[in-house]
Design an enzyme around this catalytic site. Structure first.
Site, PDB file in Angstrom:
ATOM      1  N   MET A  22      35.294  32.094  46.511  1.00 53.29           N
ATOM      2  CA  MET A  22      36.612  32.674  46.773  1.00 53.29           C
ATOM      3  C   MET A  22      36.729  33.968  45.962  1.00 53.29           C
ATOM      4  O   MET A  22      37.452  34.035  44.966  1.00 53.29           O
ATOM      5  CB  MET A  22      37.739  31.707  46.413  1.00 53.29           C
ATOM      6  CG  MET A  22      39.080  32.220  46.875  1.00 53.29           C
ATOM      7  SD  MET A  22      40.421  31.049  46.599  1.00 53.29           S
ATOM      8  CE  MET A  22      40.384  30.906  44.838  1.00 53.29           C
ATOM      9  N   PRO A  23      36.018  35.007  46.388  1.00 50.46           N
ATOM     10  CA  PRO A  23      36.083  36.254  45.631  1.00 50.46           C
ATOM     11  C   PRO A  23      37.476  36.863  45.660  1.00 50.46           C
ATOM     12  O   PRO A  23      38.138  36.857  46.703  1.00 50.46           O
ATOM     13  CB  PRO A  23      35.061  37.158  46.327  1.00 50.46           C
ATOM     14  CG  PRO A  23      34.799  36.542  47.643  1.00 50.46           C
ATOM     15  CD  PRO A  23      35.145  35.108  47.543  1.00 50.46           C
ATOM     16  N   HIS A  24      37.894  37.358  44.518  1.00 50.22           N
ATOM     17  CA  HIS A  24      39.194  38.034  44.434  1.00 50.22           C
ATOM     18  C   HIS A  24      39.246  38.852  43.153  1.00 50.22           C
ATOM     19  O   HIS A  24      38.504  38.613  42.215  1.00 50.22           O
ATOM     20  CB  HIS A  24      40.360  37.045  44.491  1.00 50.22           C
ATOM     21  CG  HIS A  24      40.340  35.998  43.427  1.00 50.22           C
ATOM     22  ND1 HIS A  24      39.544  34.885  43.494  1.00 50.22           N
ATOM     23  CD2 HIS A  24      41.031  35.899  42.267  1.00 50.22           C
ATOM     24  CE1 HIS A  24      39.742  34.133  42.422  1.00 50.22           C
ATOM     25  NE2 HIS A  24      40.638  34.728  41.652  1.00 50.22           N
ATOM     26  N   GLY A  25      40.116  39.834  43.182  1.00 47.85           N
ATOM     27  CA  GLY A  25      40.348  40.673  42.018  1.00 47.85           C
ATOM     28  C   GLY A  25      41.748  40.435  41.490  1.00 47.85           C
ATOM     29  O   GLY A  25      42.445  39.501  41.913  1.00 47.85           O
TER      30      GLY A  25
END
Length: 151
Positions: free
Chosen positions: A66-69
């Site tokens: 769950m890539p996120h910044g």
């Protein structure tokens, strides 16, 4: 479930995408969110920079990321993108590599991210049958059927 509604409304879905590495896989998800006017292009750089500094801390389970910044790194609205990969890629997590499902998350504030967004993703992807069916889906109709059964 808000996650499913957002995915369907934004049409931020790509099934059986081709990626040569984790950066390209993340780029596919972020590009979907850029096209949906949910994030600015710099959001990708934020995810890559954080991953370089902290490692792939957003890997949820074997094969699932769950890539996120951070909310301030170019997020314009709460949103999700779903990407499945034809060939899984490594993120550098020996316990959970390779990854073939990415749910790219963008949240405008930390509360939304931590209290609802992540919970929804974990709930959806915590169901092994749902994950198996998402992995197998090759068309939007097949994916829609998965979500219809879950919602």
């Amino acid at each position: 479930m808000e996650l499913i509604k957002q995915l369907l409304a934004l049409d931020a879905i790509q099934l059986k995408a081709e990626a040569t590495d984790w950066k390209e896989a993340v780029r596919i998800g972020v590009d979907l969110l850029i096209r949906a006017d949910a994030v600015e292009p710099r959001y990708y750089d934020s995810i890559v920079k954080n991953t370089a500094e902290l490692g792939p801390w957003y890997i949820l389970a074997p094969g699932i990321a769950m890539p996120h910044g951070r909310p301030g790194d170019g997020v314009m609205k709460n949103s999700f993108a779903l990407v499945t990969l034809r060939t899984p890629v490594n993120f550098g997590d020996p316990d959970n590599d390779p990854v073939d499902i990415l749910v790219t998350l963008a949240a405008t504030d930390a509360k939304t991210m931590n209290e609802s967004s992540i919970v929804e993703v974990v709930t959806l992807l915590g169901d092994e049958d749902i994950v198996t069916r998402i992995r197998a889906a090759t068309t939007r109709a097949e994916l829609d059927a998965v979500f219809a059964d879950f919602d």
